[in-house]
Design an enzyme around this catalytic site. Structure first.
Site, PDB file in Angstrom:
ATOM      1  CD  GLU A 124      -3.232  -1.047   0.116  1.00  0.00           C
ATOM      2  OE1 GLU A 124      -3.106   0.052  -0.581  1.00  0.00           O
ATOM      3  OE2 GLU A 124      -4.186  -1.763  -0.184  1.00  0.00           O
ATOM      4  CG  ASP A 271      -5.829  -7.146  -8.368  1.00  0.00           C
ATOM      5  OD1 ASP A 271      -4.818  -7.540  -7.764  1.00  0.00           O
ATOM      6  OD2 ASP A 271      -6.620  -6.524  -7.873  1.00  0.00           O
ATOM      7  CD  GLU A 365     -14.967  -5.457  -1.523  1.00  0.00           C
ATOM      8  OE1 GLU A 365     -13.770  -4.886  -0.787  1.00  0.00           O
ATOM      9  OE2 GLU A 365     -15.138  -4.908  -2.433  1.00  0.00           O
ATOM     10  CD  GLU A 383     -10.502  -1.477  -8.324  1.00  0.00           C
ATOM     11  OE1 GLU A 383      -9.363  -1.273  -7.635  1.00  0.00           O
ATOM     12  OE2 GLU A 383     -11.539  -1.188  -8.147  1.00  0.00           O
ATOM     13  CB  THR A 469      -2.201  -0.753  -9.489  1.00  0.00           C
ATOM     14  OG1 THR A 469      -3.384  -1.597  -9.636  1.00  0.00           O
ATOM     15  CG2 THR A 469      -1.497  -0.650  -8.291  1.00  0.00           C
TER      16      THR A 469
END
Length: 913
Positions: A124, A271, A365, A383, A469
């Site tokens: 993160e 991902d 989710e 996304e 990302t």
């Protein structure tokens, strides 16, 4: 906001006509709306939260780690470094807010410290903070080169980025080169006292989503150490791929390289590993990255892609599905497919996601293969907006502008609050969570602005940048930056470039799709499949001026006059085997057109009453089995009662051993009071009111009660949880807690009691961590050796989904207490309308719930600390004549299923991709 007529047209695919472009004026209006929404979110963060890491939009204050109740691993993104401000820097420039950007940079330089004694997530911190600093530096240099702004800037953000990069480097000190998942910003990887250096596992995306930021840092600064470490981690992951399937697992041991979780997909945990392989090739120009991506991609399309679905498989048995649900993080994948140049499957998957979004207003989710809710939360993830932008960029199809309009409208209608935008706690009920993650400002508004902006609206050419990302902007010119010879090649001895693995140019979509209707032809079968599987509720419509002869709140199912009135209105009753009835309205069966209209109004009133009930519903409760061999690891999601002890106000909950009451129905005086006294009584649903059952066991001396559904096969997987109502009388005399379990969850408790004789449970508002359950007692050794505990949380950090409730029937007609699941069909048309009502155990009216075959699942009605006990996707049939060993096997299998889904959910929250 769209008119109801326009919205209805959109929902059924009749709005868009090939070639019908959105007007420039409308695009400008939507672009300006994006800017206004960004201002609302950003200004509220600056006014109410800064310098805290994130805004809590419901309470209008900042989230400071250590001052707010812990949310477990989710809080590892917070490092007391003004996360949201740093994450938003390059968004300010893209949205033409140059003055605000300059002020924000000055704030970062003067206020932000990176040497805090705090443990943060390497993943993160890399994508949000290091990426934010590098994106900010890129923007500052672009503006400085323009000669009008940031003339004072001397690479200060880059110096901060290098400082942070050096603080992250100790995490890479492993034999494999894979980073530890956490690092202490001040002390590095110091050991158990700082919760660093003791972990053995990390997710594939956590280790494989480093290369863009670290390579950019190396090329900006000329220090090769960062890119070298990122390449080494990618090399190790590539080496450990499953060689037959060419897939990677979700979680890997950072020391041995063994796959800890062998399920493989394109969602949570994996991902951005795939994303960064392709984007590393684009940014750095290294052919090896493209070859690896293409090999992986071929396997994804062979095994995981089942258009329009993307389903996880086992890496060793890729033809064997690993689950029957998908998580929302895979919504980025159509955008990645656009970059790859594979447009057709991108269109198909995006359309599936769009239809699910229109059903629930946001992407849940997680959702099942038949497009129902699996996990109900939605933390305002970007996304889907990202993929919508890339598909519009590739096709120019105005359909994607309408998809963007839907995103905007839903954010404003359902997530906007006075102090920002609040995450959705449950997409079905519209309940909020006090959370606005930094990625909402970093990503969502970038992609939406770009979707509606014209070229002249942009302050720079975005084609010269790659999006990370986290949507941070890194200049493609870095590909020509000097690369130190000390950076080792990532090509292994066994690898040679194979031209068959390369598509050197992206396809021209005009040549691919010469027929402008072709994309629509791809989408329509998917829309039909989604609609057929889970019909979409119609938008609310006014019931009209007239009044039907029968009001919904007056309806009594055993009143012959009422039944005759329903018949005349074309409304019939279908008796369900669980004791309820469905109301079905067929206009053609009404005695007249006026009676048919009355029937429509009656059905609408029934739904409105149900909706009113939902606003007053209680959250689910937890039944935690704390005795051997469970020790708190099994948590059953239970329905609350509107009477008795309020467990949400009890710090300790109610703990005791369970025993079956006699009679099991609890509808008369308890005959085994000696056994029930001081215990928690198990009761069967039916034959009398809930309050009556509670009074009987309370008189017998019970300390609590658990009512188990008598409808065999019922489960909170497929039915809304109960909220038990009183009996129409004053229930202040009931002082013990009473909870409700569906048959499937109740059977787990009964099987445990059958096998272990003595079963102790804790009734509470949420699952407790083991430390508090076993306070003052040593933890069992087996628990320490094989623990799947969720991280400790507290207070308001729960993400329990407040579920639609149902009410045991009352002695009088009290339809105001009835409830309808909002995700069930609510379309009121002259042709047909359904709504389940009335538990007929003893009385005329009471329970209202969605039609049995169309009710929305309530799978995973809990957060990372309070998962629903069983969400098994593989239904098992119990053999006849259960033996003790068979019971043991049943409990073990249920536990295994529970652990698997709990681990998956924890990984999603932990990674927060």
């Amino acid at each position: 906001m769209s008119s109801p007529v326009l919205l209805l047209s959109m929902l059924f695919g009749a709005l868009w006509v090939p070639g019908e472009a959105m007007s420039r004026e409308e695009k400008n209006r939507l672009r300006n709306q994006v800017v206004e929404m960004f201002d609302h979110a950003y200004q509220n963060y600056m006014d109410h939260a800064y310098p805290a890491d994130e805004l809590m939009p419901l309470t209008c204050r900042g989230r400071v780690r250590g001052l707010e109740p812990s949310r477990g691993d989710v809080d590892d993104a917070l490092g007391k470094f003004s996360l949201t401000l740093i994450d938003t820097l390059d968004t300010l420039v893209l949205l033409n807010k140059t003055t605000e950007f300059e002020a924000a940079v000055r704030r970062v330089l003067s206020d932000v410290r990176l040497d805090n004694d705090i443990v943060v997530s390497v993943f993160e911190t890399n994508i949000r903070v290091l990426g934010g600093l590098l994106g900010g530096h890129s923007m500052a240099m672009m503006l400085k080169d323009g000669g009008q702004h940031m003339q004072w800037y001397q690479d200060e953000l880059l110096h901060m980025a290098k400082d942070l990069g050096l603080r992250l480097l100790p995490a890479f000190n492993t034999s494999s080169g894979l980073p530890y998942p956490r690092v202490n910003l001040k002390y590095g990887v110091r050991g158990p006292e700082t919760r660093t250096g003791t972990e053995t596992d990390t997710c594939t995306a956590c280790a494989g989503t480093i290369i863009l930021e670290f390579a950019a840092l190396s090329r900006f600064t000329g220090d090769p150490v960062f890119e070298a470490h990122a390449r080494r981690a990618l090399d190790f992951l590539w080496e450990k791929r499953q060689r037959n399937s060419n897939l990677v697992g979700t979680t890997i041991n950072i020391h041995s390289g063994e796959w800890v979780r062998r399920d493989s997909g394109v969602g949570a945990g994996i991902d951005s590993y795939y994303e960064y392989l392709l984007k590393a090739y684009i940014l750095l120009g290294d052919d090896q990255f493209l070859q690896r991506f293409n090999i992986h991609y071929a396997s994804i399309m062979k095994y995981i892609s089942q258009p329009p679905l993307l389903l996880d498989v086992h890496i060793h048995k890729p033809l064997l599905p690993a689950r029957t649900w998908m998580d929302s993080l895979l919504a980025f994948f159509p955008g990645l497919q656009v970059l790859k140049g594979d447009i057709r499957p991108a269109i198909e998957t995006h359309e599936m996601l769009y239809q699910v979004t229109k059903k629930h207003n946001f992407l849940p989710e997680a959702f099942t293969t038949d497009f129902r809710v699996h996990w109900a939360q939605h933390p305002l993830r970007p996304e889907f907006a990202e993929s919508t932008y890339f598909l519009y960029k590739a096709t120019g199809d105005p359909y994607y502008l309408e998809a963007g309009r839907t995103i905007l409208d839903n954010l404003n209608r359902f997530a906007r609050v006075p102090c920002g935008f609040a995450a959705m706690k449950d997409v079905r009920t519209g309940s909020h969570e006090d959370r606005m993650d930094s990625f909402f400002l970093a990503e969502m508004f970038k992609y939406l602005f770009l979707l509606f902006a014209e070229t002249e609206d942009l302050p720079f050419d975005v084609e010269g940048y790659i999006f990370t990302t986290e949507a941070h902007l890194l200049p493609l010119s870095l590909s020509t930056a000097p690369r130190s010879s000390s950076i080792p090649s990532n090509r292994t001895s066994e690898e040679e470039l194979d031209d068959s693995n390369f598509d050197w140019t992206c396809p021209n979509t005009r040549l691919l799709f010469p027929d402008p209707a072709f994309p629509r032809n791809l989408r329509e079968p998917i829309r039909s499949a989604v609609d057929k599987s889970c019909p979409r509720p119609a938008p609310y419509r006014e019931p009209g001026m007239g009044r039907p002869p029968l009001r919904a709140q007056d309806f009594m199912a055993n009143n012959p006059e009422h039944l005759e009135l329903l018949r005349r209105m074309g409304v019939s009753l279908i008796h369900l085997k669980d004791g309820r009835v469905q109301l079905v309205q067929h206009a053609t069966q009404a005695v007249s057109a006026v009676a048919a209209e009355d029937g429509v109004r009656f059905m609408q009133e029934m739904m409105e009453l149900s909706s009113q009930q939902q606003k007053e519903q209680l959250p689910p409760r937890a039944i935690q089995i704390v005795s051997h061999p469970f020790f708190g690891r099994v948590v059953l999601t239970a329905g609350p009662a509107q009477f008795g002890t309020d467990l949400s106000k009890s710090f300790t909950g109610v703990r005791g051993f369970v025993t079956v009451a006699e009679p099991y129905s609890g509808c008369s005086e308890i005959t085994n009071a000696d056994y029930v006294q001081g215990h928690i009584a198990l009761l069967q649903r039916g034959q009398c009111m809930f309050a009556e059952k509670a009074r009987h066991i309370q008189k017998a001396g019970a300390i609590g009660g658990i009512v188990i559904d008598d409808n065999e096969g019922s489960s909170s997987d497929t039915a809304p949880l109960f909220q038990m109502a009183g009996d129409g009388r004053n229930t202040d005399d009931i002082t013990l807690p009473l909870l409700f379990l569906f048959h499937k969850e109740g059977n787990i408790l009964l099987e445990a009691l059958k096998e272990y004789r003595e079963v102790e449970v804790l009734l509470s508002d949420k699952a407790r961590d083991r430390a508090s359950i076993f306070k003052g007692k040593p933890l069992p050794g087996s628990l320490i050796e094989d623990s799947t505990d969720a991280p400790e949380t507290g207070g308001d950090c729960q993400m329990e989904a407040t579920t639609p409730t149902s009410v045991e029937s009352t002695g009088q007609s009290q339809m105001s207490t009835a409830e309808l699941d909002e995700s069930a069909p609510e379309e009121v048309t002259p042709s047909q309308q359904e709504v389940s009502t009335v538990d007929e155990d003893t009385s005329p009216a009471g329970e209202v719930s969605p039609p049995e075959e169309e009710s929305s699942p309530t799978d995973a009605e809990a957060d990372s600390t309070q998962p629903e006990e069983v969400r098994d996707s593989e239904k098992r049939e119990e053999p006849e004549g259960d033996t003790d060993s068979e019971s043991s096997q049943s409990v073990d299998e249920l536990l295994a299923d529970w652990r698997e889904d709990l681990e998956a959910f924890q990984q999603m929250e932990k990674d927060e991709l």
